[in-house]
Design an enzyme around this catalytic site. Structure first.
Site, PDB file in Angstrom:
ATOM      1  N   LYS A  40       0.856  -1.063   0.084  1.00 11.84           N
ATOM      2  CA  LYS A  40      -0.053   0.044  -0.012  1.00 11.84           C
ATOM      3  C   LYS A  40       0.815   1.257   0.050  1.00 11.84           C
ATOM      4  O   LYS A  40       0.475   2.436  -0.749  1.00 11.84           O
ATOM      5  CB  LYS A  40      -1.175  -0.178   1.028  1.00 11.84           C
ATOM      6  CG  LYS A  40      -1.930  -1.202   1.119  1.00 11.84           C
ATOM      7  CD  LYS A  40      -2.910  -1.108   1.883  1.00 11.84           C
ATOM      8  CE  LYS A  40      -4.406  -1.130   1.066  1.00 11.84           C
ATOM      9  NZ  LYS A  40      -5.318  -0.632   1.893  1.00 11.84           N
ATOM     10  N   LYS A  43      -3.093   2.753   9.479  1.00  6.39           N
ATOM     11  CA  LYS A  43      -3.280   1.629   8.511  1.00  6.39           C
ATOM     12  C   LYS A  43      -2.185   0.621   8.291  1.00  6.39           C
ATOM     13  O   LYS A  43      -0.775   1.103   8.357  1.00  6.39           O
ATOM     14  CB  LYS A  43      -3.818   2.167   7.099  1.00  6.39           C
ATOM     15  CG  LYS A  43      -4.823   3.015   7.160  1.00  6.39           C
ATOM     16  CD  LYS A  43      -4.992   3.613   5.643  1.00  6.39           C
ATOM     17  CE  LYS A  43      -5.951   2.783   4.731  1.00  6.39           C
ATOM     18  NZ  LYS A  43      -6.539   3.606   3.459  1.00  6.39           N
ATOM     19  N   GLY A 101      -8.998  -6.130   3.048  1.00 10.97           N
ATOM     20  CA  GLY A 101     -10.135  -6.438   3.965  1.00 10.97           C
ATOM     21  C   GLY A 101     -10.494  -5.750   5.074  1.00 10.97           C
ATOM     22  O   GLY A 101     -11.381  -5.911   5.774  1.00 10.97           O
ATOM     23  N   LYS A 108      -4.955  10.966   6.957  1.00 13.20           N
ATOM     24  CA  LYS A 108      -6.267  11.679   7.288  1.00 13.20           C
ATOM     25  C   LYS A 108      -7.429  10.972   7.127  1.00 13.20           C
ATOM     26  O   LYS A 108      -7.662  10.281   6.339  1.00 13.20           O
ATOM     27  CB  LYS A 108      -6.395  13.006   6.518  1.00 13.20           C
ATOM     28  CG  LYS A 108      -7.754  13.802   6.833  1.00 13.20           C
ATOM     29  CD  LYS A 108      -7.425  15.393   6.648  1.00 13.20           C
ATOM     30  CE  LYS A 108      -8.208  16.298   7.342  1.00 13.20           C
ATOM     31  NZ  LYS A 108      -8.063  16.051   8.835  1.00 13.20           N
ATOM     32  N   GLU A 117      -9.130   3.074  -6.793  1.00 14.75           N
ATOM     33  CA  GLU A 117     -10.347   3.300  -5.629  1.00 14.75           C
ATOM     34  C   GLU A 117     -10.047   4.495  -4.994  1.00 14.75           C
ATOM     35  O   GLU A 117      -8.869   4.707  -4.453  1.00 14.75           O
ATOM     36  CB  GLU A 117     -10.438   1.974  -4.837  1.00 14.75           C
ATOM     37  CG  GLU A 117     -10.877   0.819  -5.397  1.00 14.75           C
ATOM     38  CD  GLU A 117     -11.388  -0.412  -4.381  1.00 14.75           C
ATOM     39  OE1 GLU A 117     -11.928  -1.148  -4.593  1.00 14.75           O
ATOM     40  OE2 GLU A 117     -10.634  -0.227  -3.216  1.00 14.75           O
ATOM     41  N   GLU A 138      -6.599   2.719  -2.933  1.00 14.89           N
ATOM     42  CA  GLU A 138      -5.810   1.501  -3.524  1.00 14.89           C
ATOM     43  C   GLU A 138      -6.205   1.232  -5.155  1.00 14.89           C
ATOM     44  O   GLU A 138      -7.187   1.639  -5.627  1.00 14.89           O
ATOM     45  CB  GLU A 138      -5.912   0.191  -2.644  1.00 14.89           C
ATOM     46  CG  GLU A 138      -7.365  -0.228  -2.888  1.00 14.89           C
ATOM     47  CD  GLU A 138      -7.517  -1.562  -1.963  1.00 14.89           C
ATOM     48  OE1 GLU A 138      -6.490  -2.114  -1.624  1.00 14.89           O
ATOM     49  OE2 GLU A 138      -8.701  -1.831  -1.454  1.00 14.89           O
ATOM     50  N   ARG A 147      -6.930  -6.386 -10.994  1.00 18.30           N
ATOM     51  CA  ARG A 147      -7.846  -7.500 -11.566  1.00 18.30           C
ATOM     52  C   ARG A 147      -9.227  -7.324 -11.937  1.00 18.30           C
ATOM     53  O   ARG A 147      -9.489  -6.006 -11.663  1.00 18.30           O
ATOM     54  CB  ARG A 147      -8.090  -8.268 -10.139  1.00 18.30           C
ATOM     55  CG  ARG A 147      -8.559  -7.737  -9.166  1.00 18.30           C
ATOM     56  CD  ARG A 147      -9.271  -8.907  -7.963  1.00 18.30           C
ATOM     57  NE  ARG A 147      -9.272  -8.113  -6.676  1.00 18.30           N
ATOM     58  CZ  ARG A 147     -10.471  -7.303  -6.224  1.00 18.30           C
ATOM     59  NH1 ARG A 147     -11.522  -7.189  -7.273  1.00 18.30           N
ATOM     60  NH2 ARG A 147     -10.339  -6.811  -5.303  1.00 18.30           N
ATOM     61  N   VAL A 195     -15.764  -7.758  -9.141  1.00 17.65           N
ATOM     62  CA  VAL A 195     -17.110  -8.380  -9.086  1.00 17.65           C
ATOM     63  C   VAL A 195     -18.110  -7.306  -9.580  1.00 17.65           C
ATOM     64  O   VAL A 195     -18.878  -7.854 -10.494  1.00 17.65           O
ATOM     65  CB  VAL A 195     -17.409  -8.267  -7.380  1.00 17.65           C
ATOM     66  CG1 VAL A 195     -18.912  -8.823  -7.386  1.00 17.65           C
ATOM     67  CG2 VAL A 195     -16.548  -9.497  -6.548  1.00 17.65           C
TER      68      VAL A 195
END
Ligand code: ADP
Length: 445
Positions: A116, A158, A164, A201, A275, A287, A291, A294
């Site tokens: 990340k 983080k 997840g 933040k 995202e 992130e 791939r 869904v």
């Protein structure tokens, strides 16, 4: 193009990929665990190979067995679907070492985006707006205090190896930071065997908005607009829509252009998704997913493109053959993820499907591997179907979705169908007025 593709997945996505391959004139190989002997993806494939016992670790994650299956069936290429091995850089590299084509991005890009901190740094350099935060790992409480002072409270701690939604802790104020830091660290060690953490933040009421991109081996890139995936419970998406009711056309065009340019700079190929959290008119990268996702069908419904087909073409080295100016967006699409779970308690409900009647009609698509008499095994993810509806505009889409949901019969087990019916009648959803916390308040009070 390929002659034979092995699909290293199960359920609706295995079937989805099989369909695209078959339409392209390619043969397909299904792999399956002993629990999936009677699964639809096995029945409809040209060839099927059992790769192990029910536990995913011994079958769908069993790299040796999957590569052996590809070798004995003479497959040319492997599509990983989503989940399982799809974002495993070592798997992608092994596929290539064994002279199969991996239908996805390069192992290097999968690895980069899986870290990340490195991902954030590289997209930032490519012009993508990121969440303000520490510019790298934070190793001590003192460093964390210093970084948090610059960022401003509240802050989020983080895990670098996160996934997840695990290993994340909010510190509202300075006196809460030390404890939150220690907790996040030990959670990260427990969950990922890696205690490296960083600070960001904390955004209070953002929406989750993601941009779909496509890139070939020849430097051609396009973006396919956004999806709004703010309706989540425990970081799991339940409903997605495209376009987002929260964006105006300038915001949409700008973030699309930035994403498209970034993909080119990073040298990425295949499908990918940036995202973002979106708050007060600003985008903050969280992130990149390397791939097929869904929720890809809602993008297909508004662009008319088959994303799996595009992935296969790109992997085979074919140029995209179109540019951004050829992409047009039409109408509105919403996807409901239907899980074999109790609609209020979310307790998983595997078991035998006694009656099955999927809805149909104009603009209605069901991506599912269910059939009457099928037994949903208890070993895997509880998502059993995706209902995707397209309409000329958002209102028509919602009306059609309510109609389709009311026709859908999945008998013999609990499903989240009743929850979706309740959601689609809620005034906030009808008005498009929700953020990433909305659904948890709706279902958990
Ligand atoms: P993971 O890989 O664990 O899923 P992400 O970085 O994608 O982690 O974040 C997961 C979720 O956590 C996001 O969808 C969002 O709900 C929340 N989140 C992440 N970063 C922030 C932030 N800076 N502020 C507020 N919420 C956040």
């Amino acid at each position: 193009m390929f002659e034979k593709v092995l699909i290293a997945n199960r359920g609706e996505i295995a079937l989805r990929i099989q369909r695209a391959c078959r339409e392209m004139g390619m043969r397909t190989v299904a792999v399956h665990s002993t629990a999936d002997q009677d699964a639809m993806h096995v029945r409809l494939a040209d060839e099927a190979i059992c790769i192990g016992p029910p536990a995913a670790a011994d079958s769908y994650l069993n790299v040796q067995a999957i590569l052996t299956a590809a070798a004995i069936t003479n497959a040319d290429a492997i599509h990983p679907g989503y989940g399982f091995l799809s974002e495993n850089a070592e798997f992608a590299a092994m596929v290539e070492e064994h002279n199969f084509v991996f239908i996805g991005p390069s192992p290097e890009h999968i690895r980069l985006m899986g870290d990340k901190i490195a991902a954030k740094q590289s997209v930032k350099e490519a012009g993508i707006p990121v969440v303000p935060g520490s510019d790298g790992p934070v190793d001590s409480v003192e460093e964390a205090l210093k970084a948090a002072q610059e960022i401003g409270y509240p802050v989020l701690i983080k895990a670098s190896a996160g996934g997840g939604g695990r290993g994340m802790k909010v510190a509202e104020t300075e006196d809460k930071l030390s404890e939150a830091f220690k907790t996040a660290r030990s959670e990260a060690v427990a969950a990922f065997g890696n205690g490296e953490v960083y600070l960001e933040k904390f955004l209070g009421k953002p929406r989750h908005i993601e941009i779909q991109v496509l890139a070939d081996h020849h430097g051609n890139t396009v973006h396919l607009g956004e999806r709004d995936c703010s309706l989540q419970r425990r970081h799991q998406k339940l409903v997605e829509e495209a376009p987002s009711p929260a964006l105006n056309s300038e915001q949409r065009e700008e973030i699309g252009r930035i994403a498209k340019e970034a993909v080119q700079k990073i040298g990425y190929r295949s499908v990918g998704t940036f995202e973002f959290l979106f708050e007060d008119g600003k985008f903050y990268f969280i992130e990149m997913n390397t791939r097929l996702q869904v929720e890809h069908p809602i993008t297909e419904m508004i662009t008319g493109l088959d994303l799996v087909r595009e992935m296969v073409r790109i992997a085979a080295g074919t140029p995209l053959g179109y540019g951004q100016e050829d992409i047009s967006f039409s109408g509105h699409a919403i996807e409901c993820r239907i899980n074999a779970e109790h609609p209020e308690t979310f307790i998983p409900s595997p078991g035998r499907i006694t009656d099955y009647h999927p809805p149909g009609g104009l603009g209605v698509r069901v991506d599912s591997a269910l059939y009457s008499g099928y037994t949903v095994p208890p070993h895997y993810d509880s998502m059993i179907a995706k209902l995707i509806v397209h309409g000329a505009n958002r209102n028509e889409c919602l009306m059609r979705l309510r109609r389709a949901l009311s026709e859908y019969i999945i008998g013999g087990l609990d499903s989240t169908l009743p929850l979706h019916l309740r959601l689609m009648a809620d005034p906030d959803i009808v008005n498009g007025d929700y953020d990433i916390h909305w659904l948890e308040k709706f279902v958990d009070g």
